[in-house]
Design a protein around this motif. Structure first.
Motif, short mmCIF file in Angstrom:
data_model
loop_
_atom_site.label_atom_id
_atom_site.label_comp_id
_atom_site.label_asym_id
_atom_site.label_seq_id
_atom_site.Cartn_x
_atom_site.Cartn_y
_atom_site.Cartn_z
N ALA A 311 1.57 -24.35 8.31
CA ALA A 311 2.70 -24.63 9.20
C ALA A 311 3.94 -24.72 8.34
O ALA A 311 3.99 -25.50 7.38
N ILE A 312 4.95 -23.92 8.67
CA ILE A 312 6.18 -23.87 7.89
C ILE A 312 7.38 -23.75 8.82
O ILE A 312 7.23 -23.45 10.01
N ALA A 313 8.56 -23.99 8.27
CA ALA A 313 9.78 -23.84 9.06
C ALA A 313 9.92 -22.40 9.54
O ALA A 313 9.51 -21.46 8.85
N LYS A 314 10.51 -22.24 10.73
CA LYS A 314 10.62 -20.92 11.34
C LYS A 314 11.32 -19.92 10.42
O LYS A 314 10.91 -18.76 10.33
N GLU A 315 12.34 -20.39 9.70
CA GLU A 315 13.10 -19.49 8.84
C GLU A 315 12.32 -19.01 7.62
O GLU A 315 12.73 -18.06 6.93
#
Length: 347
Positions: A311-315
């Motif tokens: 899970a990571i930031a959208k950017e």
């Protein structure tokens, strides 16, 4: 009685000490292949040793994991193929410590056999060493126990124990996971080492399929497909650790998507995943067709082609996929974190 040595008496009880000594000789070269910085040569000692200070970490945190291979072993027995099952034992452990952001540093194995066959033990340990080499961790010790009456002569069990290390500031504990984070899934190699009790029931017990028979859908024999080793994600994750801020991670093992993904989430969080946006491995379609298994049940037991999720930031999502492609790792944007409190799959 005085004319019979202790080793001969032990042999009469079913334990061959001389075979045990021969096994140790045969595995030494495999163990030597796994040595890395910090590993202290301790083969034959009572305890394996590793110098953690050699890693250069400011605040080292040790992360440990242990696991076995499960009833996948029964296919190794049936196929009389033992050189890859050790990779499974390593992978099931090292992939778990990666979830916390730790790089595996050393591994120990435990092998219990019904009868000590040095050549077969060498093949098993060769697999363990292969897994350790690929994982960049040292095989610093292990135990082989000959246990007649506990196991049949041709049967054994193998388990492993891995320790990884990470700087405290770089621990991945799920605290950064936020609603809107994107899920990136890394492809699996197949069934890995999970769900084999169900696989054996569907394919071998009920359908009575032949492990040695060629299956066109799989482009190999059924046994070859099912014994494909569990994928190791060490290279992939170490490639990301210093370039992407990973908020959470999950190793998709027994319990499939429904059990493993929530383990990286905060209370009240959930996920939505589009299972049509990545290719499924043919083996899963084959199992589902033969066993008439529902989509939900399949995703509740198997990895379905995705063995590791971050899970990571959208950017950062596309950057992560591109970085993984650089090292020939197949990865896909498969969903996002929600506030639903549930795992919602689209198929």
């Amino acid at each position: 009685m005085s004319e019979i040595s202790k080793s001969e008496l032990y042999a009469q009880a079913g334990v061959d000490l001389e075979a045990g000594y021969e096994s140790v000789k045969l595995i030494k070269s495999h163990v030597a292949r796994t040595q890395i910085k910090g590993a202290i040569d301790s083969l034959g000692a009572f305890g394996g040793m590793f110098d953690v200070s050699a890693l250069g970490l400011k605040e080292p945190v040790l992360v440990s994991g242990t696991d076995g291979v499960g009833t996948k072993l029964m296919l190794a027995f049936a196929m009389d193929k033992h050189d890859t099952i050790g990779i499974d034992a390593v992978a099931m452990c090292v992939n778990d410590v990666l979830v916390q952001g730790a790089s595996p540093i050393f591994f120990l194995d435990y092998l219990a056999v019904g009868k000590n066959d040095p050549k077969r033990i060498e093949q098993i340990v060769k697999g363990v060493a292969d897994g350790c080499v690929e994982s960049q961790c040292a095989l610093i010790g292990g135990e082989t126990a000959e246990m007649p009456d506990m196991y049949d002569a041709d049967h054994y069990d193998v388990a492993g124990f891995c320790v990884g290390a990470v700087d405290k500031a770089k621990l991945i504990d799920g605290s950064k996971v936020e609603v809107g984070d994107v899920l990136v899934g890394l492809a699996s190699s197949g069934t890995h080492s999970n769900g084999f009790s169900l696989i054996r029931k569907i394919l071998l017990k009920d359908a009575k399929l032949d492990l040695h028979a060629y299956v066109p859908e799989l482009q190999k024999t059924l046994g070859e497909e099912l014994l494909t080793p569990t994928k190791l994600y060490v290279k992939a994750m170490k490639h990301l650790f210093d370039q992407i801020d990973i908020h959470g991670a999950s190793h998709i093992t027994g319990g499939g998507f429904y059990e493993n993904i929530p383990r990286m989430l905060k209370k009240g969080q959930g996920v939505t995943i589009d299972t049509t946006c990545y290719p499924h491995k043919p083996i899963f379609d084959y199992i589902q067709k033969i066993g008439h298994v529902s989509n939900k049940e399949m995703h509740n037991v198997f990895n379905m082609g995705i063995g590791f999720i971050i899970a990571i930031a959208k950017e950062d999502a596309q950057k992560a996929v591109d970085l993984l492609k650089e090292i020939n790792e197949d990865a896909y944007i498969i969903g996002e974190v929600t506030d639903s409190g549930s795992v919602d799959l689209k198929w």
